[in-house]
Design a protein around this motif. Structure first.
Motif, PDB file in Angstrom:
ATOM      1  N   ALA A 161       0.856  -1.182   0.000  1.00 54.56           N
ATOM      2  CA  ALA A 161       0.000   0.000   0.000  1.00 54.56           C
ATOM      3  C   ALA A 161       0.892   1.232   0.000  1.00 54.56           C
ATOM      4  CB  ALA A 161      -0.916  -0.014   1.219  1.00 54.56           C
ATOM      5  N   GLU A 162       0.481   2.287  -0.728  1.00 49.42           N
ATOM      6  CA  GLU A 162       1.350   3.453  -0.894  1.00 49.42           C
ATOM      7  C   GLU A 162       1.050   4.592   0.081  1.00 49.42           C
ATOM      8  OE1 GLU A 162      -1.246   5.538  -4.503  1.00 49.42           O
ATOM      9  OE2 GLU A 162       0.590   4.406  -4.953  1.00 49.42           O
ATOM     10  N   ASP A 163      -0.046   4.488   0.834  1.00 49.53           N
ATOM     11  CA  ASP A 163      -0.323   5.508   1.841  1.00 49.53           C
ATOM     12  C   ASP A 163      -1.130   4.898   2.989  1.00 49.53           C
ATOM     13  OD1 ASP A 163      -3.232   5.683   1.278  1.00 49.53           O
ATOM     14  OD2 ASP A 163      -2.601   6.637  -0.602  1.00 49.53           O
ATOM     15  N   GLY A 164      -1.342   5.691   4.059  1.00 43.13           N
ATOM     16  CA  GLY A 164      -2.002   5.173   5.251  1.00 43.13           C
ATOM     17  C   GLY A 164      -3.450   4.794   5.046  1.00 43.13           C
ATOM     18  N   VAL A 165      -4.167   5.574   4.248  1.00 42.49           N
ATOM     19  CA  VAL A 165      -5.583   5.281   4.030  1.00 42.49           C
ATOM     20  C   VAL A 165      -5.755   3.965   3.281  1.00 42.49           C
ATOM     21  CG1 VAL A 165      -7.677   6.054   2.828  1.00 42.49           C
ATOM     22  CG2 VAL A 165      -6.290   7.699   4.098  1.00 42.49           C
ATOM     23  N   GLN A 166      -4.959   3.789   2.208  1.00 42.66           N
ATOM     24  CA  GLN A 166      -5.034   2.537   1.449  1.00 42.66           C
ATOM     25  C   GLN A 166      -4.610   1.350   2.318  1.00 42.66           C
ATOM     26  OE1 GLN A 166      -2.198   2.044  -1.732  1.00 42.66           O
ATOM     27  NE2 GLN A 166      -3.574   0.739  -2.924  1.00 42.66           N
ATOM     28  N   GLY A 167      -3.545   1.544   3.103  1.00 49.07           N
ATOM     29  CA  GLY A 167      -3.071   0.464   3.969  1.00 49.07           C
ATOM     30  C   GLY A 167      -4.091   0.081   5.011  1.00 49.07           C
ATOM     31  N   LEU A 168      -4.732   1.076   5.609  1.00 47.16           N
ATOM     32  CA  LEU A 168      -5.751   0.788   6.625  1.00 47.16           C
ATOM     33  C   LEU A 168      -6.929   0.044   6.022  1.00 47.16           C
ATOM     34  CD1 LEU A 168      -6.687   1.136   9.537  1.00 47.16           C
ATOM     35  CD2 LEU A 168      -7.604   3.383   8.908  1.00 47.16           C
ATOM     36  N   HIS A 169      -7.333   0.449   4.828  1.00 44.96           N
ATOM     37  CA  HIS A 169      -8.441  -0.233   4.158  1.00 44.96           C
ATOM     38  C   HIS A 169      -8.100  -1.703   3.884  1.00 44.96           C
ATOM     39  CE1 HIS A 169     -11.809  -0.967   1.476  1.00 44.96           C
ATOM     40  NE2 HIS A 169     -10.950  -1.400   0.552  1.00 44.96           N
ATOM     41  N   LEU A 170      -6.883  -1.953   3.365  1.00 46.92           N
ATOM     42  CA  LEU A 170      -6.469  -3.339   3.095  1.00 46.92           C
ATOM     43  C   LEU A 170      -6.425  -4.164   4.374  1.00 46.92           C
ATOM     44  CD1 LEU A 170      -3.608  -2.832   0.462  1.00 46.92           C
ATOM     45  CD2 LEU A 170      -5.827  -3.950   0.090  1.00 46.92           C
ATOM     46  N   ALA A 171      -5.877  -3.574   5.440  1.00 51.63           N
ATOM     47  CA  ALA A 171      -5.752  -4.294   6.710  1.00 51.63           C
ATOM     48  C   ALA A 171      -7.112  -4.637   7.294  1.00 51.63           C
ATOM     49  CB  ALA A 171      -4.947  -3.462   7.708  1.00 51.63           C
ATOM     50  N   GLN A 172      -8.103  -3.802   7.050  1.00 52.18           N
ATOM     51  CA  GLN A 172      -9.435  -4.027   7.605  1.00 52.18           C
ATOM     52  C   GLN A 172     -10.299  -4.939   6.747  1.00 52.18           C
ATOM     53  OE1 GLN A 172     -10.688   0.073   7.968  1.00 52.18           O
ATOM     54  NE2 GLN A 172     -10.085   0.182  10.130  1.00 52.18           N
ATOM     55  N   THR A 173      -9.900  -5.155   5.514  1.00 55.38           N
ATOM     56  CA  THR A 173     -10.717  -5.974   4.604  1.00 55.38           C
ATOM     57  C   THR A 173     -10.056  -7.285   4.211  1.00 55.38           C
ATOM     58  OG1 THR A 173      -9.832  -4.753   2.698  1.00 55.38           O
ATOM     59  CG2 THR A 173     -11.910  -3.973   3.652  1.00 55.38           C
ATOM     60  N   THR A 174      -8.771  -7.434   4.517  1.00 53.82           N
ATOM     61  CA  THR A 174      -8.035  -8.646   4.155  1.00 53.82           C
ATOM     62  C   THR A 174      -7.317  -9.179   5.400  1.00 53.82           C
ATOM     63  OG1 THR A 174      -7.631  -7.731   1.954  1.00 53.82           O
ATOM     64  CG2 THR A 174      -6.296  -9.635   2.612  1.00 53.82           C
ATOM     65  N   PRO A 175      -7.417 -10.474   5.685  1.00 49.66           N
ATOM     66  CA  PRO A 175      -6.729 -11.017   6.870  1.00 49.66           C
ATOM     67  C   PRO A 175      -5.217 -11.122   6.640  1.00 49.66           C
ATOM     68  CG  PRO A 175      -7.868 -12.777   5.684  1.00 49.66           C
ATOM     69  CD  PRO A 175      -8.254 -11.496   5.013  1.00 49.66           C
ATOM     70  N   PHE A 176      -4.436 -10.407   7.436  1.00 48.48           N
ATOM     71  CA  PHE A 176      -2.980 -10.448   7.351  1.00 48.48           C
ATOM     72  C   PHE A 176      -2.401 -11.052   8.626  1.00 48.48           C
ATOM     73  CE2 PHE A 176      -3.905  -7.078   4.286  1.00 48.48           C
ATOM     74  CZ  PHE A 176      -3.097  -7.452   3.222  1.00 48.48           C
ATOM     75  N   ASP A 177      -1.247 -11.706   8.473  1.00 51.86           N
ATOM     76  CA  ASP A 177      -0.553 -12.288   9.625  1.00 51.86           C
ATOM     77  C   ASP A 177       0.432 -11.308  10.247  1.00 51.86           C
ATOM     78  OD1 ASP A 177      -1.571 -15.116   9.459  1.00 51.86           O
ATOM     79  OD2 ASP A 177      -0.696 -14.908   7.462  1.00 51.86           O
ATOM     80  N   MET A 213       5.993   7.816   8.742  1.00 46.77           N
ATOM     81  CA  MET A 213       5.601   9.029   8.032  1.00 46.77           C
ATOM     82  C   MET A 213       4.965   8.647   6.700  1.00 46.77           C
ATOM     83  SD  MET A 213       6.424  11.119  10.286  1.00 46.77           S
ATOM     84  CE  MET A 213       6.022  12.607   9.376  1.00 46.77           C
ATOM     85  N   LEU A 214       3.640   8.819   6.614  1.00 46.61           N
ATOM     86  CA  LEU A 214       2.885   8.452   5.414  1.00 46.61           C
ATOM     87  C   LEU A 214       1.938   9.584   5.033  1.00 46.61           C
ATOM     88  CD1 LEU A 214       1.857   4.817   6.425  1.00 46.61           C
ATOM     89  CD2 LEU A 214       3.366   5.392   4.527  1.00 46.61           C
ATOM     90  N   PRO A 215       1.652   9.714   3.729  1.00 49.97           N
ATOM     91  CA  PRO A 215       0.623  10.679   3.318  1.00 49.97           C
ATOM     92  C   PRO A 215      -0.770  10.171   3.689  1.00 49.97           C
ATOM     93  CG  PRO A 215       1.447   9.480   1.414  1.00 49.97           C
ATOM     94  CD  PRO A 215       2.301   9.063   2.580  1.00 49.97           C
ATOM     95  N   GLU A 216      -1.717  11.109   3.743  1.00 48.13           N
ATOM     96  CA  GLU A 216      -3.128  10.823   4.042  1.00 48.13           C
ATOM     97  C   GLU A 216      -3.348  10.471   5.519  1.00 48.13           C
ATOM     98  OE1 GLU A 216      -5.245  11.544   1.810  1.00 48.13           O
ATOM     99  OE2 GLU A 216      -3.809  11.749   0.175  1.00 48.13           O
ATOM    100  N   ALA A 217      -2.687   9.431   6.002  1.00 48.33           N
ATOM    101  CA  ALA A 217      -2.785   9.036   7.415  1.00 48.33           C
ATOM    102  C   ALA A 217      -1.455   8.418   7.804  1.00 48.33           C
ATOM    103  CB  ALA A 217      -3.924   8.045   7.626  1.00 48.33           C
ATOM    104  N   ASP A 218      -0.835   8.915   8.906  1.00 52.68           N
ATOM    105  CA  ASP A 218       0.477   8.392   9.281  1.00 52.68           C
ATOM    106  C   ASP A 218       0.357   7.021   9.940  1.00 52.68           C
ATOM    107  OD1 ASP A 218      -0.342   8.791  11.898  1.00 52.68           O
ATOM    108  OD2 ASP A 218       0.867  10.599  12.200  1.00 52.68           O
ATOM    109  N   GLY A 219       1.521   6.425  10.226  1.00 53.02           N
ATOM    110  CA  GLY A 219       1.551   5.075  10.780  1.00 53.02           C
ATOM    111  C   GLY A 219       0.870   4.962  12.127  1.00 53.02           C
ATOM    112  N   TYR A 220       0.983   6.020  12.955  1.00 52.29           N
ATOM    113  CA  TYR A 220       0.340   5.988  14.271  1.00 52.29           C
ATOM    114  C   TYR A 220      -1.189   5.920  14.123  1.00 52.29           C
ATOM    115  CZ  TYR A 220       4.945   7.537  15.835  1.00 52.29           C
ATOM    116  OH  TYR A 220       6.289   7.624  16.081  1.00 52.29           O
ATOM    117  N   THR A 221      -1.723   6.642  13.143  1.00 53.38           N
ATOM    118  CA  THR A 221      -3.169   6.614  12.899  1.00 53.38           C
ATOM    119  C   THR A 221      -3.616   5.233  12.441  1.00 53.38           C
ATOM    120  OG1 THR A 221      -3.129   8.947  12.287  1.00 53.38           O
ATOM    121  CG2 THR A 221      -5.044   7.673  11.588  1.00 53.38           C
TER     122      THR A 221
END
Length: 376
Positions: free
Chosen positions: A31-47, A54-62
């Motif tokens: 994922a290239e930014d925090g929003v996309q990463g958060l969406h993937l993490a919430q919709t796909t089961p990851f181990d 430091m990420l655009p849209e939403a940082d790692g802490y968010t």
């Protein structure tokens, strides 16, 4: 395959990490930014998740804060990737639930060691969580069982007290005998319930060792069936058995097997109307792929509604609606049948249709059951 999400806004670094992990056999997504990463993490089961701070849209802490607030993602191992680590950064991440930090630039072995370490710890956490869940479920079932057993034990005792009260007030020999008969019936019900509860307990703790014997079904089964033939005749039922002479001699625990057949035959008699038929037969297709199994089938001319069948092996479950003789019972007979069958590496199944109910007991002909040691 272990699935890992890499959230990193620098394309070259993200692709490099994905290539490394893919070459190590991991299933990876980027994922290239925090929003996309958060969406993937919430919709796909990851181990496991690797995430830049430091990420655009939403940082790692968010991203981490959101994931730790949802039950489906709260336990996913989370490793921060950062170019600059200060004490405040680390503290903030750890307070949010981060598992580790990797400082850029990092070596391949550092990346893989961090992932391996987190996955190993996560496996241990998941195992502990599963054990705790199992214990909680077991304790809940145990509490429910004890509560139901207590109620079942009180029922005959209450009837006994009532019969004793009426017996004291009896005014003629007929009433006296009727209340004595009721006392005997309720005492027998109480004793049977206690014995069944003890049997279930002993099965649960493997208290009684198995004692396998090789038996000749032609001579052994008729002795079990005969008392039920007498009972069937008294109720104008027809009971017959078919035990072919070619059947092999199975190695079984005789006490367990006798209890199983007795419970099934007693059930068949209880739910069959006058004039109805009951059949016990044994089969073994020596040409079939499962020729090492022998089947014992108890069929009776009565049908159980479909909605009752899934619960028949549950403790204390009764189907009073089709109890032809109002014989009652404690609802433990079929529970014991299933457990005793499993104890001998067998299984029991039920079908009910076209006016007939059929219990099929399947047991191995030759078993690897451990033989009980003789006492010194």
């Amino acid at each position: 395959m272990t699935k890992i999400l890499v959230i990193e806004d620098e394309p070259s670094l993200r692709e490099e990490i994905l290539d490394i992990l893919e070459s190590e056999g991991f299933d990876v997504m980027g994922a290239e930014d925090g929003v996309q990463g958060l969406h993937l993490a919430q919709t796909t089961p990851f181990d496991l998740i690797l995430c830049d701070v430091m990420l655009p849209e939403a940082d790692g802490y968010t991203v981490l804060s959101n994931l730790r607030q949802h039950p489906d993602t709260v336990l996913i191992p989370f490793i921060f990737l950062t170019a600059k680590v200060t004490r405040e950064n680390v503290r903030q991440g750890m307070e949010l639930g981060a598992d580790d930090y990797l400082t850029k630039p990092f070596r391949t072995d550092e990346l893989l060691n961090a992932i391996t370490s987190r996955l190993t710890k996560q496996a241990a956490i998941v195992q502990i969580h599963q054990k705790l869940t199992h214990l909680q479920h077991s304790n809940l079932l145990k509490d429910e069982f004890i509560e139901t057993a207590s109620q079942e034990l009180r029922r005959p005792a209450t009837n006994i007290m009532m019969a004793l009260k009426l017996l004291r007030q009896a005014s003629n020999p007929e009433q006296t005998q009727r209340y004595i008969d009721r006392l005997q019936q309720e005492c027998s019900r109480e004793i049977n319930l206690i014995n069944d509860l003890l049997d279930l307990h002993y099965l649960g703790v493997n208290e009684r060792p198995l004692q396998p014997e090789t038996v000749n079904l032609q001579t052994w089964i008729p002795a079990i069936v005969e008392p039920f033939k007498t009972q069937a005749r008294q109720r104008q039922q027809t009971l017959w058995s078919n035990i072919p002479p070619y059947l092999p001699m199975p190695t079984i625990d005789v006490a367990d097997f006798k209890r199983i057949l007795s419970e099934l035959l007693n059930n068949a008699c209880k739910f069959t109307a006058p004039g109805g038929k009951i059949v016990l037969e044994a089969r073994c297709d020596l040409t079939a792929s499962d020729a090492q199994m022998i089947m014992f089938i108890v069929s009776n001319e009565a049908e159980i509604p479909d909605e009752f069948i899934p619960n028949l092996f549950q403790p204390f479950y009764r189907v009073t609606e089709v109890d032809r003789w109002q014989q009652g019972g404690n609802g433990l007979g079929l529970t014991l049948v299933e457990k005793l069958a499993k104890r001998q590496n067998g299984k029991v199944q039920i079908t009910s249709k076209a006016g007939w109910t059929q219990f099929t007991l399947q047991l191995p002909i030759e078993t690897n059951l451990p033989v009980a040691l003789a006492p010194n």
